[in-house]
Design a protein around this motif. Structure first.
Motif, PDB file in Angstrom:
ATOM      1  N   ARG A   1       0.764  -1.126   0.038  1.00 57.15           N
ATOM      2  CA  ARG A   1       0.042   0.093  -0.035  1.00 57.15           C
ATOM      3  C   ARG A   1       0.811   1.435   0.041  1.00 57.15           C
ATOM      4  NH1 ARG A   1      -2.670   0.860   5.847  1.00 57.15           N
ATOM      5  NH2 ARG A   1      -0.740   0.458   7.351  1.00 57.15           N
TER       6      ARG A   1
ATOM      7  N   ASP B   1     -12.592  -4.267  16.274  1.00 53.67           N
ATOM      8  CA  ASP B   1     -11.382  -4.636  15.434  1.00 53.67           C
ATOM      9  C   ASP B   1     -11.216  -6.191  15.128  1.00 53.67           C
ATOM     10  OD1 ASP B   1      -8.986  -4.781  14.277  1.00 53.67           O
ATOM     11  OD2 ASP B   1      -7.792  -3.423  15.448  1.00 53.67           O
TER      12      ASP B   1
ATOM     13  N   LYS C   1      -9.127   5.844  19.887  1.00 56.68           N
ATOM     14  CA  LYS C   1      -8.287   5.670  19.061  1.00 56.68           C
ATOM     15  C   LYS C   1      -8.238   6.759  17.767  1.00 56.68           C
ATOM     16  CE  LYS C   1      -5.961   2.092  16.690  1.00 56.68           C
ATOM     17  NZ  LYS C   1      -5.856   0.834  16.421  1.00 56.68           N
TER      18      LYS C   1
HETATM   19  C1  BG6 Z   1      -7.283  -2.355  11.254  1.00 47.87           C
HETATM   20  C2  BG6 Z   1      -6.655  -3.073  12.042  1.00 47.87           C
HETATM   21  O1  BG6 Z   1      -7.853  -3.307  10.340  1.00 47.87           O
HETATM   22  O2  BG6 Z   1      -6.761  -1.269  10.492  1.00 47.87           O
HETATM   23  C3  BG6 Z   1      -6.391  -2.193  13.048  1.00 47.87           C
HETATM   24  O3  BG6 Z   1      -7.031  -4.306  12.721  1.00 47.87           O
HETATM   25  C4  BG6 Z   1      -5.632  -0.834  12.488  1.00 47.87           C
HETATM   26  O4  BG6 Z   1      -5.731  -2.566  14.362  1.00 47.87           O
HETATM   27  C5  BG6 Z   1      -6.462  -0.344  11.610  1.00 47.87           C
HETATM   28  O5  BG6 Z   1      -5.420  -0.036  13.397  1.00 47.87           O
HETATM   29  C6  BG6 Z   1      -5.714   0.918  10.898  1.00 47.87           C
HETATM   30  O6  BG6 Z   1      -4.463   0.396  10.475  1.00 47.87           O
HETATM   31  P1  BG6 Z   1      -3.422   1.395   9.578  1.00 47.87           P
HETATM   32  O7  BG6 Z   1      -2.044   0.879   9.721  1.00 47.87           O
HETATM   33  O8  BG6 Z   1      -4.012   1.986   8.361  1.00 47.87           O
HETATM   34  O9  BG6 Z   1      -3.484   2.768  10.807  1.00 47.87           O
END
Ligand code: BG6
Length: 317
Positions: free
Chosen positions: A95, A217, A257
């Motif tokens: 990504r 989650d 969060k």
């Molecule tokens: C979710 C994970 O799908 O993606 C979470 O299970 C995580 O734990 C979230 O915080 C976002 O991830 P990122 O790396 O894009 O901040």
């Protein structure tokens, strides 16, 4: 467009331009006015609009549009891992990398091309990528927009290495919703899930549709190939069809969060819900020369159409 023998020229429905970082982005349109946009940064779909021009994917107002970090929203591709284990970066490196347009993509079936505007992208690991994950692969992504406005993603990962390798994967799909407390998911009832908020402990979902009142989650295991996300207030239902993707991730960061994420607004958790078609619990293993395919189809329909009309246990595609 005339109603008789008018022929939709799918080539005319593709526009390639550059974003402000000089990275190419591709806009797909259908004859009815729906559109989708995909960036070569991560092969990430960053917009999907219906015929009325309404955006169906969430992108944060605080999103940072600067590589290498993936944009907060749309559909980031998580590969070769979902989550955060070992030395690989969270959700893998695909990504965060620049993909290319694949002029010579091996053909897909007629139903994957006919009546659709589409673009084929390719990601191959660089020397640097091979240092963190020493497996040669070719990742082909077709993004297409159908005449009915549905968005299709087809990922094909081929092992071009001398040895087998395993990976996990997710289409990390940020759906735009009116208000998270008005949303429910149908199709995941009674399934087992791994709870990322409890050290991946395994639980069993109760019989009711899933609703939201705190952080979620989870990785739902062996989910049916059709899942519906009903947005009561907007009277819209997202229908998610998948193939080759046994699991479904459900994520909403909720209040605390949200505040901890720099590229996410404090209250934006109310307007989004991630529901990802994924292959996580049992990683995919490819022997040399083998290829894996993971398909996702997203459509947005008026809620009156659902849910009796949806065959949630039935066909994926
Ligand atoms: C979710 C994970 O799908 O993606 C979470 O299970 C995580 O734990 C979230 O915080 C976002 O991830 P990122 O790396 O894009 O901040």
């Amino acid at each position: 467009m005339g109603h008789s023998a008018a022929v939709w020229d799918s080539r005319a429905a593709i526009e390639i331009t550059k974003d402000w970082n000089g990275i190419e982005k591709v806009v797909l349109r259908n004859p009815q006015g729906a559109s989708a946009r995909v960036s070569l940064h991560g092969g990430q779909v960053t917009s999907w609009r219906n015929e009325q021009g309404e955006e169906l994917l969430f992108t944060s107002s605080k999103a940072i549009f600067k590589p290498p970090k993936a944009v907060r929203g749309g559909i980031p591709i998580c590969f070769p891992q979902f989550g955060n284990c070992g030395s690989l970066e969270q959700h893998g490196f695909a990504r965060n990398k620049i993909w290319t347009i694949d002029e010579n993509s091996p053909p897909l079936s007629l139903k994957d091309s006919q009546g659709k505007s589409f673009i084929d992208l390719l990601f191959k690991p660089s020397e640097e990528d091979l240092k963190c994950w020493p497996h040669s692969f070719e990742f082909r992504l077709r993004v297409s927009l159908a005449a009915d406005g549905s968005l299709n993603l087809i990922s094909r990962v081929r092992n071009v290495n001398g040895k087998p390798f395993s990976f996990s994967f997710a289409y990390h799909t940020y759906l735009s919703v009116s208000d998270i407390s008005e949303v429910r998911i149908e199709g995941l009832e009674t399934l087992d899930y791994l709870d990322n908020l409890c050290g991946k402990e395994r639980f069993t979902e109760q019989g009711d549709a899933i609703t939201f009142e705190s952080e979620v989650d989870r990785v739902y295991l062996s989910a049916p190939n059709v899942v519906a996300v009903l947005d009561h207030e907007r009277k819209r239902t997202y229908v998610i069809r998948k193939e080759g993707l046994p699991d479904v991730v459900v994520w909403n960061p909720w209040e605390k969060k949200s505040k901890a994420m720099a590229d996410f607004g404090d209250d934006e958790y109310k307007q989004m819900l991630c529901v990802d078609g994924a292959a996580i619990a049992k990683p995919v293993t490819l022997k040399p020369g083998e290829e894996w395919t993971g398909r996702l189809e997203l459509s947005a329909v008026p809620s009156t159409f659902c849910s009796e009309n949806l065959d949630l246990q039935g066909r994926g595609f």
